[in-house]
Structures are given as structure tokens and as C-alpha cells.
Design a protein around this motif. Structure first.
Motif, PDB file in Angstrom:
ATOM      1  N   HIS A  23      26.226   9.048  72.239  1.00 31.09           N
ATOM      2  CA  HIS A  23      26.128   7.936  71.286  1.00 31.09           C
ATOM      3  C   HIS A  23      26.886   6.690  71.732  1.00 31.09           C
ATOM      4  O   HIS A  23      26.706   5.624  71.157  1.00 31.09           O
ATOM      5  CB  HIS A  23      26.612   8.365  69.912  1.00 31.09           C
ATOM      6  CG  HIS A  23      25.842   9.519  69.359  1.00 31.09           C
ATOM      7  ND1 HIS A  23      24.489   9.456  69.101  1.00 31.09           N
ATOM      8  CD2 HIS A  23      26.212  10.784  69.054  1.00 31.09           C
ATOM      9  CE1 HIS A  23      24.067  10.615  68.648  1.00 31.09           C
ATOM     10  NE2 HIS A  23      25.092  11.445  68.617  1.00 31.09           N
ATOM     11  N   ARG A  73      29.225   1.700  71.038  1.00 31.13           N
ATOM     12  CA  ARG A  73      29.309   2.854  70.152  1.00 31.13           C
ATOM     13  C   ARG A  73      28.141   2.777  69.179  1.00 31.13           C
ATOM     14  O   ARG A  73      27.504   1.723  69.045  1.00 31.13           O
ATOM     15  CB  ARG A  73      30.641   2.882  69.405  1.00 31.13           C
ATOM     16  CG  ARG A  73      30.813   1.702  68.467  1.00 31.13           C
ATOM     17  CD  ARG A  73      32.170   1.722  67.824  1.00 31.13           C
ATOM     18  NE  ARG A  73      32.297   0.627  66.877  1.00 31.13           N
ATOM     19  CZ  ARG A  73      33.244   0.540  65.986  1.00 31.13           C
ATOM     20  NH1 ARG A  73      34.171   1.480  65.910  1.00 31.13           N
ATOM     21  NH2 ARG A  73      33.294  -0.476  65.162  1.00 31.13           N
ATOM     22  N   ARG A  74      27.880   3.865  68.504  1.00 31.75           N
ATOM     23  CA  ARG A  74      26.785   3.892  67.537  1.00 31.75           C
ATOM     24  C   ARG A  74      27.115   2.972  66.365  1.00 31.75           C
ATOM     25  O   ARG A  74      28.195   3.028  65.800  1.00 31.75           O
ATOM     26  CB  ARG A  74      26.557   5.310  67.035  1.00 31.75           C
ATOM     27  CG  ARG A  74      25.534   5.360  65.905  1.00 31.75           C
ATOM     28  CD  ARG A  74      25.216   6.761  65.550  1.00 31.75           C
ATOM     29  NE  ARG A  74      24.001   7.048  66.319  1.00 31.75           N
ATOM     30  CZ  ARG A  74      23.296   8.136  66.217  1.00 31.75           C
ATOM     31  NH1 ARG A  74      23.678   9.100  65.442  1.00 31.75           N
ATOM     32  NH2 ARG A  74      22.201   8.287  66.918  1.00 31.75           N
ATOM     33  N   TYR A  75      26.160   2.103  66.029  1.00 31.02           N
ATOM     34  CA  TYR A  75      26.273   1.240  64.855  1.00 31.02           C
ATOM     35  C   TYR A  75      25.462   1.841  63.716  1.00 31.02           C
ATOM     36  O   TYR A  75      25.920   1.945  62.593  1.00 31.02           O
ATOM     37  CB  TYR A  75      25.796  -0.168  65.206  1.00 31.02           C
ATOM     38  CG  TYR A  75      25.981  -1.184  64.120  1.00 31.02           C
ATOM     39  CD1 TYR A  75      27.240  -1.665  63.804  1.00 31.02           C
ATOM     40  CD2 TYR A  75      24.895  -1.674  63.415  1.00 31.02           C
ATOM     41  CE1 TYR A  75      27.411  -2.613  62.806  1.00 31.02           C
ATOM     42  CE2 TYR A  75      25.050  -2.616  62.423  1.00 31.02           C
ATOM     43  CZ  TYR A  75      26.312  -3.080  62.118  1.00 31.02           C
ATOM     44  OH  TYR A  75      26.471  -4.011  61.122  1.00 31.02           O
ATOM     45  N   ASP A  76      24.224   2.217  64.038  1.00 27.79           N
ATOM     46  CA  ASP A  76      23.387   3.004  63.139  1.00 27.79           C
ATOM     47  C   ASP A  76      22.431   3.812  64.015  1.00 27.79           C
ATOM     48  O   ASP A  76      22.568   3.803  65.241  1.00 27.79           O
ATOM     49  CB  ASP A  76      22.658   2.140  62.086  1.00 27.79           C
ATOM     50  CG  ASP A  76      21.651   1.161  62.654  1.00 27.79           C
ATOM     51  OD1 ASP A  76      21.037   1.456  63.710  1.00 27.79           O
ATOM     52  OD2 ASP A  76      21.447   0.103  62.047  1.00 27.79           O
ATOM     53  N   ARG A  77      21.505   4.486  63.411  1.00 19.86           N
ATOM     54  CA  ARG A  77      20.638   5.407  64.146  1.00 19.86           C
ATOM     55  C   ARG A  77      19.926   4.767  65.338  1.00 19.86           C
ATOM     56  O   ARG A  77      19.744   5.393  66.381  1.00 19.86           O
ATOM     57  CB  ARG A  77      19.621   6.000  63.182  1.00 19.86           C
ATOM     58  CG  ARG A  77      18.727   7.021  63.803  1.00 19.86           C
ATOM     59  CD  ARG A  77      17.844   7.653  62.749  1.00 19.86           C
ATOM     60  NE  ARG A  77      16.851   8.485  63.410  1.00 19.86           N
ATOM     61  CZ  ARG A  77      15.696   8.782  62.900  1.00 19.86           C
ATOM     62  NH1 ARG A  77      15.365   8.329  61.714  1.00 19.86           N
ATOM     63  NH2 ARG A  77      14.859   9.535  63.554  1.00 19.86           N
ATOM     64  N   ALA A  87      23.153   0.199  68.795  1.00 16.00           N
ATOM     65  CA  ALA A  87      24.476   0.374  69.392  1.00 16.00           C
ATOM     66  C   ALA A  87      25.252  -0.926  69.206  1.00 16.00           C
ATOM     67  O   ALA A  87      24.668  -2.015  69.222  1.00 16.00           O
ATOM     68  CB  ALA A  87      24.360   0.713  70.869  1.00 16.00           C
ATOM     69  N   ASN A 109      19.734   6.202  76.074  1.00 18.60           N
ATOM     70  CA  ASN A 109      20.237   7.033  74.983  1.00 18.60           C
ATOM     71  C   ASN A 109      19.473   6.827  73.682  1.00 18.60           C
ATOM     72  O   ASN A 109      19.913   7.268  72.621  1.00 18.60           O
ATOM     73  CB  ASN A 109      21.737   6.811  74.784  1.00 18.60           C
ATOM     74  CG  ASN A 109      22.528   7.503  75.874  1.00 18.60           C
ATOM     75  OD1 ASN A 109      22.284   8.660  76.193  1.00 18.60           O
ATOM     76  ND2 ASN A 109      23.468   6.789  76.466  1.00 18.60           N
ATOM     77  N   TYR A 167      18.585   4.014  71.959  1.00 12.79           N
ATOM     78  CA  TYR A 167      18.807   2.877  71.067  1.00 12.79           C
ATOM     79  C   TYR A 167      17.693   1.848  71.228  1.00 12.79           C
ATOM     80  O   TYR A 167      17.161   1.656  72.320  1.00 12.79           O
ATOM     81  CB  TYR A 167      20.160   2.226  71.344  1.00 12.79           C
ATOM     82  CG  TYR A 167      21.321   3.064  70.894  1.00 12.79           C
ATOM     83  CD1 TYR A 167      21.573   3.259  69.540  1.00 12.79           C
ATOM     84  CD2 TYR A 167      22.160   3.674  71.812  1.00 12.79           C
ATOM     85  CE1 TYR A 167      22.641   4.033  69.120  1.00 12.79           C
ATOM     86  CE2 TYR A 167      23.230   4.444  71.402  1.00 12.79           C
ATOM     87  CZ  TYR A 167      23.467   4.624  70.050  1.00 12.79           C
ATOM     88  OH  TYR A 167      24.519   5.389  69.635  1.00 12.79           O
TER      89      TYR A 167
END
Length: 119
Positions: A13, A32-36, A39, A70, A72
Motif C-alpha cells: 500500500h 501511502r494509501r489515501y483511499d482504496r 495514494a 500497486n 492505484y
């Protein structure tokens, strides 16, 4: 980066990229993951002695490619109003501003940008 737990930048993620030259860190960035599907880019940085060499563009391109790998679909980031070089870099590399470009930068707390990623 110490403000965030390290696991937020762990694969799959997140990602952390550090560019080194002769054993010294000269540029870096992370996401980093912000939402599904999004990023959040964090801490895009170039050492002051190594600026104007395209390192920030290199870091952005590598992080964007990794984000696509990944899964995104978009990126989000914020920068400060006192970083005009960053603002121009993001605009020049296809990021869309989430603020009025004609507004006094000092009147805006954070300059937010987004970018749709192509798979």
C-alpha cells in the motif's frame, strides 16, 4: 517522515524511495494509501546541493510507476504556499491544482494537487 508510522509506507500500500549518490541521500519521496484507489505522496525532497538536476522529477516518475503497479488510479499531495518550486514542478508534471492558481499563495494553507494515473 517520523510523523507517520513506518508501516504506512510499506508495500503493497505504500512505498519509500531514497536516491543515493556516493553513499549520500540526495533525493527521496514516499507514498501511502489515501483511499482504496488513491495514494498520497509525502516528503518529496531533494538535497539543496543537488537541485536543478531533475531528481524530483525522477522520484515522482518512479513513485507514480510504483503506484500504478500497486493498483492505484490516482495520486494526491499537498505542499506549502512557501514552496513555489514544488508548485511549479507538480503543475509541469501533470498534477491538477485543487486551489485557485490566481489566489495569493499566502492565503492558502495547503496547496493540494491530484493526478490521474494511466495504467
Amino acid at each position: 517522515m517520523r510523523r507517520y508510522p513506518a508501516e504506512e509506507f510499506a508495500a503493497p500500500h505504500g512505498a519509500l524511495l531514497i536516491v543515493q549518490e556516493h553513499g549520500q541521500s540526495v533525493a527521496s519521496g514516499a507514498y501511502r494509501r489515501y483511499d482504496r484507489h488513491t495514494a498520497e505522496l509525502k516528503r518529496i525532497w531533494t538535497h539543496h546541493e543537488h537541485r536543478r538536476r531533475g531528481l524530483a522529477r525522477f522520484v515522482l516518475a518512479r513513485l507514480e510507476a510504483e503506484a500504478v503497479r500497486n493498483g492505484y488510479r490516482s495520486l494526491y499531495l499537498t505542499t506549502g504556499p512557501r514552496q513555489p518550486e514544488a508548485k511549479h514542478l507538480y503543475l509541469a508534471t501533470g498534477y491538477q491544482p485543487g486551489f485557485d492558481l490566481d489566489a495569493d499563495p499566502e492565503s492558502i494553507t495547503h496547496l493540494a494537487f491530484t493526478k490521474h494515473l494511466l495504467a
